[in-house]
Design an enzyme around this catalytic site. Structure first.
Site, PDB file in Angstrom:
ATOM      1  N   THR A 176       0.847  -1.289  -0.337  1.00 48.40           N
ATOM      2  CA  THR A 176       0.131  -0.117   0.211  1.00 48.40           C
ATOM      3  C   THR A 176       1.436   1.464  -0.155  1.00 48.40           C
ATOM      4  O   THR A 176       1.841   1.584   0.634  1.00 48.40           O
ATOM      5  CB  THR A 176      -0.771   0.259   1.195  1.00 48.40           C
ATOM      6  OG1 THR A 176      -1.848  -1.245   1.089  1.00 48.40           O
ATOM      7  CG2 THR A 176      -1.921   1.488   1.344  1.00 48.40           C
ATOM      8  N   VAL A 205     -12.269  -5.562   0.889  1.00 47.65           N
ATOM      9  CA  VAL A 205     -11.851  -4.083   0.906  1.00 47.65           C
ATOM     10  C   VAL A 205     -11.277  -3.852   1.953  1.00 47.65           C
ATOM     11  O   VAL A 205     -11.520  -3.977   3.001  1.00 47.65           O
ATOM     12  CB  VAL A 205     -13.087  -3.162   0.435  1.00 47.65           C
ATOM     13  CG1 VAL A 205     -12.979  -1.186   1.256  1.00 47.65           C
ATOM     14  CG2 VAL A 205     -13.614  -2.325  -0.874  1.00 47.65           C
ATOM     15  N   GLY A 228      -0.438  -2.179   6.189  1.00 46.87           N
ATOM     16  CA  GLY A 228      -0.741  -3.336   6.846  1.00 46.87           C
ATOM     17  C   GLY A 228      -1.718  -4.054   6.450  1.00 46.87           C
ATOM     18  O   GLY A 228      -2.561  -3.936   5.635  1.00 46.87           O
TER      19      GLY A 228
END
Ligand code: GLY
Length: 314
Positions: A176, A205, A228
């Protein structure tokens, strides 16, 4: 007055110069965040974001992103988007041109199409190979209830334990990017973009498009973004919690550590990270499982600076 600066998580390291150039030109934090995130989304060697993201269990790459403005507390987000690369820009258009904060799936794609965003094939040869190798070599580890060709869960199996295999799979299988900026007018913006957990269940999601979980900022107090296991950031409302802790007077480091302690209290072996800065320009970070590095530049920096966050152990 705080000098304009930008900071980000691992995946942003090589792209912060794009954002700092924008801030040096006197442009705003939202532009710096958006353009930096777009560069990471285009990097096909990063398998946790945008192009080259590892697909879900059904073989589809689906992207999530959010962007927030600390001056207005406006925010925009999209989730489960297929076939569009720059989800951070779609999120920004949701914020600026729609009455909503979060659009998902078909609706988010329709919005992107309507605004003229170009369709892009997100699945790269590497990601496809990764997925096929997983299907051929590791699928048996998931147990007999999994059959990707006939639907990923067979309804006739009663005793599958999806939590167990996901626990084994997940800790090293995600990426991410967090990008956070502070501009010449002392305005803050934050952006988070991701393809989520590798081989996630279709429809999953994470925290990245959830304002307050993976992303939050407020000019008065500061900003926080997570990487994370998104499920943990959602359960704890981590990003907003960190900003509220800074509101009460904690430093960014203390606030990040406090939120990681909360996660350590509820989960056995968590994998969560958060980075933050306050309205004085002080920065911090914390992780549940490593000394988290994060990356920083201000308008006088010659190069990207690596800063170390704390490792909050149980
Ligand atoms: N933190 C990104 C995700 O869990 O999707």
């Amino acid at each position: 007055m705080v000098k304009p600066f930008i900071m980000g998580s691992d995946s942003a390291k090589n792209f912060l110069e794009i954002g700092i150039k924008i801030l040096s030109e006197g442009k705003n934090a939202l532009d710096a965040v958006e353009q930096t995130c777009k560069a990471v989304e285009s990097n096909q060697d990063d398998h946790g974001v945008g192009l080259g993201g590892i697909p879900n269990l059904a073989g589809e790459v689906t992207l999530d992103a959010s962007i927030m403005c600390g001056r207005t507390l406006n925010a925009g987000a999209v989730a489960h988007v297929r076939d569009y690369l720059h989800v951070i820009s779609i999120a920004r258009r949701v914020m600026e041109e729609s009455p909503h904060v979060l659009l998902v799936g078909d609706g988010a794609e329709l919005f992107a199409e309507h605004l003229g965003f170009e369709k892009t094939k997100l699945l790269t040869p590497y990601a496809e190979e990764f997925y096929n190798a997983f299907k051929e070599k590791r699928l048996h580890e998931l147990g007999p209830e999994f059959d990707l060709d006939k639907g990923y869960l067979r309804a006739d199996e009663q005793d599958y334990d999806i939590n167990k295999w996901f626990e084994r799979l997940e800790p090293h299988m995600r990426g991410t990017v967090d990008v956070m900026a502070f501009d010449i007018n002392q305005n803050i913006a934050t952006g988070v973009t991701t393809s989520g957990t590798y081989l996630k269940l279709p429809g999953r999601v994470g925290d990245s498009p959830i304002i307050g979980a993976g992303n939050y900022c407020d000019n008065r107090y500061g900003a926080a973004c997570c990487t994370g296991t998104g499920e943990l950031a959602i359960r704890n409302g981590s990003a907003r919690a960190v900003v509220v802790y800074m509101k009460t007077g904690m430093s960014p480091t203390e606030a990040c550590e406090e939120s990681m302690k909360e996660i350590q209290e509820i989960v056995e072996k968590p994998s969560m990270n958060v980075i933050a800065f306050n309205s004085l320009g002080e920065t911090g970070g914390a992780s549940t499982h490593r000394e988290i590095p994060y990356y920083y530049m201000n308008i006088d920096s010659q190069r990207v600076e690596t800063r170390k966050g704390s490792w909050v152990k149980k």
